[in-house]
Scaffold this active site. Structure first.
Site, PDB file in Angstrom:
ATOM      1  N   CYS A  46      66.285 -34.268 -57.485  1.00  0.00           N
ATOM      2  CA  CYS A  46      65.650 -33.426 -57.482  1.00  0.00           C
ATOM      3  C   CYS A  46      64.592 -33.475 -55.774  1.00  0.00           C
ATOM      4  O   CYS A  46      64.368 -34.459 -55.688  1.00  0.00           O
ATOM      5  CB  CYS A  46      64.173 -34.623 -58.302  1.00  0.00           C
ATOM      6  SG  CYS A  46      63.171 -33.532 -58.331  1.00  0.00           S
ATOM      7  N   CYS A  73      60.550 -35.022 -56.265  1.00  0.00           N
ATOM      8  CA  CYS A  73      60.100 -35.862 -56.388  1.00  0.00           C
ATOM      9  C   CYS A  73      61.121 -37.006 -56.663  1.00  0.00           C
ATOM     10  O   CYS A  73      61.826 -37.380 -55.833  1.00  0.00           O
ATOM     11  CB  CYS A  73      58.906 -35.908 -57.292  1.00  0.00           C
ATOM     12  SG  CYS A  73      59.284 -34.618 -58.807  1.00  0.00           S
ATOM     13  N   SER A  74      61.175 -36.812 -58.571  1.00  0.00           N
ATOM     14  CA  SER A  74      62.456 -38.025 -59.672  1.00  0.00           C
ATOM     15  C   SER A  74      62.369 -37.575 -60.697  1.00  0.00           C
ATOM     16  O   SER A  74      62.940 -38.347 -61.427  1.00  0.00           O
ATOM     17  CB  SER A  74      61.822 -39.101 -59.218  1.00  0.00           C
ATOM     18  OG  SER A  74      60.995 -39.520 -59.612  1.00  0.00           O
ATOM     19  N   CYS A  75      62.644 -36.286 -60.376  1.00  0.00           N
ATOM     20  CA  CYS A  75      62.927 -35.414 -62.152  1.00  0.00           C
ATOM     21  C   CYS A  75      63.519 -36.443 -62.560  1.00  0.00           C
ATOM     22  O   CYS A  75      65.272 -35.670 -61.719  1.00  0.00           O
ATOM     23  CB  CYS A  75      62.511 -34.467 -61.632  1.00  0.00           C
ATOM     24  SG  CYS A  75      61.124 -33.629 -61.656  1.00  0.00           S
TER      25      CYS A  75
END
Length: 192
Positions: free
Chosen positions: A99, A102-104
């Site tokens: 991602c 961000c950190s999906c």
């Protein structure tokens, strides 16, 4: 901005203590949630999806066509899994998930994201130099004849990888197959 893991841990503990103090959560609530994602939800569910795809060609086809619906057939879904996409690794193509914003991450299938997945270095380098990152950071050297596709998860679409079934497992049942599937293989930074 948090500068290191120690500072981040301190902030998390302070926030947790404040929530407990105000009676918004119980003292063991966070531990219970983490335990559920590590032992009941997490990569164990994703491993079941992968194993089913390996033994059931019709399910595999449905998974690659509409992973959200296919996972739903196994009772897997929910928050962070509203739109899932499974991509298949083959001898010619290797998919890896990142991602960039961000950190999906597909929590219902893979559980809690590992720290490296959330790091700005992983997010930036995997897009710019995936072959190098796979080889140097994860010990996964891929030949130049293998196309590497970087799948960018987002809040709208969350990817996971359908790894190749290991050779010599043709007579294994689903449960045994699920036991060899790792979170890292479903992100695409490892091969079974």
């Amino acid at each position: 901005m948090v500068s290191d893991d120690a500072e981040l841990r301190a902030r998390v503990k302070a926030l947790e203590a404040l929530l407990v103090e105000r009676g918004l959560i119980g003292a063991d609530t966070v531990d219970q949630i983490v335990d559920v994602y590590e032992s009941e939800i997490g990569p164990l569910l994703g491993a079941k999806v992968v194993a089913r795809a390996w033994v059931d060609p019709d399910f595999k086809e449905r998974l690659l066509d509409d992973a959200t619906a296919a996972c739903g057939e196994l009772g897997i879904g929910g928050l962070q899994g509203e739109k899932l996409v499974a991509v298949e690794n083959t001898d010619q193509t290797h998919n890896v998930v990142v991602c960039t914003l961000c950190s999906c991450y597909p929590w219902p299938v893979l559980g809690i994201p590992p720290n490296w997945y959330k790091s700005p270095e992983y997010r930036a380098r995997m897009v710019a130099e995936p072959r190098t990152v796979l080889a140097e950071d994860f010990g996964l050297p891929l030949g130049e004849d293998v196309e590497i596709r970087v799948q960018d998860s987002s809040a709208e679409v969350r990817y996971f990888t359908l790894p190749q079934r290991p050779a010599g497992t043709e007579d294994w049942d689903e449960e045994r197959l699920a036991g060899v599937v790792t979170r890292e293989s479903m992100v695409g930074v490892a091969i079974l």
